[in-house]
Design an enzyme around this catalytic site. Structure first.
Site, PDB file in Angstrom:
ATOM      1  N   HIS A 238      25.752  38.887  43.751  1.00 59.78           N
ATOM      2  CA  HIS A 238      25.517  39.536  42.456  1.00 59.78           C
ATOM      3  C   HIS A 238      24.084  39.343  41.953  1.00 59.78           C
ATOM      4  CE1 HIS A 238      29.884  39.985  42.187  1.00 59.78           C
ATOM      5  NE2 HIS A 238      29.989  38.700  42.468  1.00 59.78           N
TER       6      HIS A 238
HETATM    7  C1  BDR Z   1      28.006  35.726  38.382  1.00 54.74           C
HETATM    8  O1  BDR Z   1      28.807  34.545  38.276  1.00 54.74           O
HETATM    9  C2  BDR Z   1      28.297  33.541  39.092  1.00 54.74           C
HETATM   10  O2  BDR Z   1      29.328  32.872  39.761  1.00 54.74           O
HETATM   11  C3  BDR Z   1      27.322  34.176  40.032  1.00 54.74           C
HETATM   12  O3  BDR Z   1      26.278  33.277  40.342  1.00 54.74           O
HETATM   13  C4  BDR Z   1      26.825  35.387  39.283  1.00 54.74           C
HETATM   14  O4  BDR Z   1      25.703  35.080  38.497  1.00 54.74           O
HETATM   15  C5  BDR Z   1      28.896  36.849  38.890  1.00 54.74           C
HETATM   16  O5  BDR Z   1      29.934  37.071  37.991  1.00 54.74           O
END
Ligand code: BDR
Ligand code: CA
Length: 311
Positions: A238
């Protein structure tokens, strides 16, 4: 001239990937990396930022900001995705920082030093950004641009309605959403469309280098956790996708939307709400990514990682 960037991160495997890409990208001058609590505690997030920078040994060393726990934040567990230490249980060891500067203070100082010229890329809960804005009320209009990974147009990932980064500290997210800063949000719906497959690991830096070993170790953990927990054969990165959005906006379709954050709902706390009615009554306050050229973005991520100098 390289663009001045502050990366605000809660490493986190995908944070580590984004950080690695940014630190070696000649188009960016990473002036600071500020740790924030989220995937891991404040203490662990700070150690992880230090450890990643030490392992990667980038050409220019950024300032490091130390995380502090959010005051009203909710704890959400991300260990099943990122490992107990946030970095796939690689066993992070770092020396105590000589001088610990709180992340929000570092953000204020760096933005004040170059008004309108600093881009903040926020890849974790928005605690530091909100605190920096509260610490210095003029700051919101001095930030060049703020890019955020967070929120969802549809389903969440930590609750049916909420995405992890926003859920961890919704009050801070709400304050940042409502600030006058020029903002872009890359939500979960869009970041989830970009998937790295196992065979793409071959395109990463060589296994015999410290950088290559580090990247392969953390990504191997992510492949296992995505399969075991999410039933996926590939992984989501992400935060790396959100970084690409800052570098290559042409690979994304965005809409100018009015967005806000629910802080009080029993079932909906931490969800992002967008006024998408034909005649919205809220004023648009951010660009929101709604679609993406997923394969082109994955190419950018792979190119970014393979460009890392091998040590
Ligand atoms: C986000 O949540 C975290 O676990 C990841 O690093 C990312 O920033 C995705 O929902
Ligand atoms: Ca993150």
């Amino acid at each position: 001239m390289a663009r001045k960037v502050i990366l605000d991160v809660d490493p986190g495997i995908d944070d580590a990937v984004a950080l690695a890409m940014a630190l070696f990208d000649p188009r960016l001058e990473v002036i600071a990396v500020t740790a924030t609590a989220g995937n891991v505690s404040a203490e662990q997030a700070t150690s992880n930022v230090q450890a990643i920078i030490e392992k990667l040994d980038p050409p220019r060393l950024p300032r490091i900001g130390a995380a502090r726990e959010p005051t009203g934040g909710r704890l959400a567990d991300a260990r099943h995705i990122h490992g107990n230490d946030g970095l796939g249980n690689i066993g992070v060891e770092v020396a105590e920082l000589h001088q610990r500067h709180p992340s929000d203070k570092v953000i204020v100082e760096e933005v004040r030093a170059a008004p309108d010229a600093v881009t903040i890329v926020a890849l974790g809960p928005l605690t530091n950004v909100a605190r920096a804005m509260a610490r210095d009320p003029e700051l919101a209009t001095m930030v060049g641009a703020l890019h955020m990974m967070g929120g969802a147009l549809g389903a969440g990932n930590v609750t049916p309605a909420a995405e992890f980064n926003i859920y961890c500290d919704p009050e801070s997210a709400q304050a940042v959403f409502r600030s006058p800063t020029t903002k872009t949000l890359v939500p979960l719906d869009v970041t989830s469309r970009v998937v790295m497959t196992y065979d793409q690991l071959d395109q990463l830096p060589g296994e015999l280098t410290a950088t290559g070993t580090f990247m392969r170790e953390i990504l191997a953990f992510a492949f296992r956790s995505h399969r075991n927990v999410l039933g996926l054969e590939g992984i989501h990165l992400h935060d790396a996708v959100a970084l690409v959005a800052a570098l290559h906006p042409e690979l994304f379709v965005t809409e100018e939307l009015a967005g806000d954050v629910e802080i009080g709902g029993e079932l909906s706390t931490g969800s992002t709400i967008f006024d998408r009615r034909p005649s919205p009554s809220w004023r648009p306050n951010m660009e929101v990514a709604v679609d993406v050229d997923a394969s082109a973005v994955m190419d950018c991520i792979l190119r970014g990682l393979s460009a890392i100098e091998m040590r």
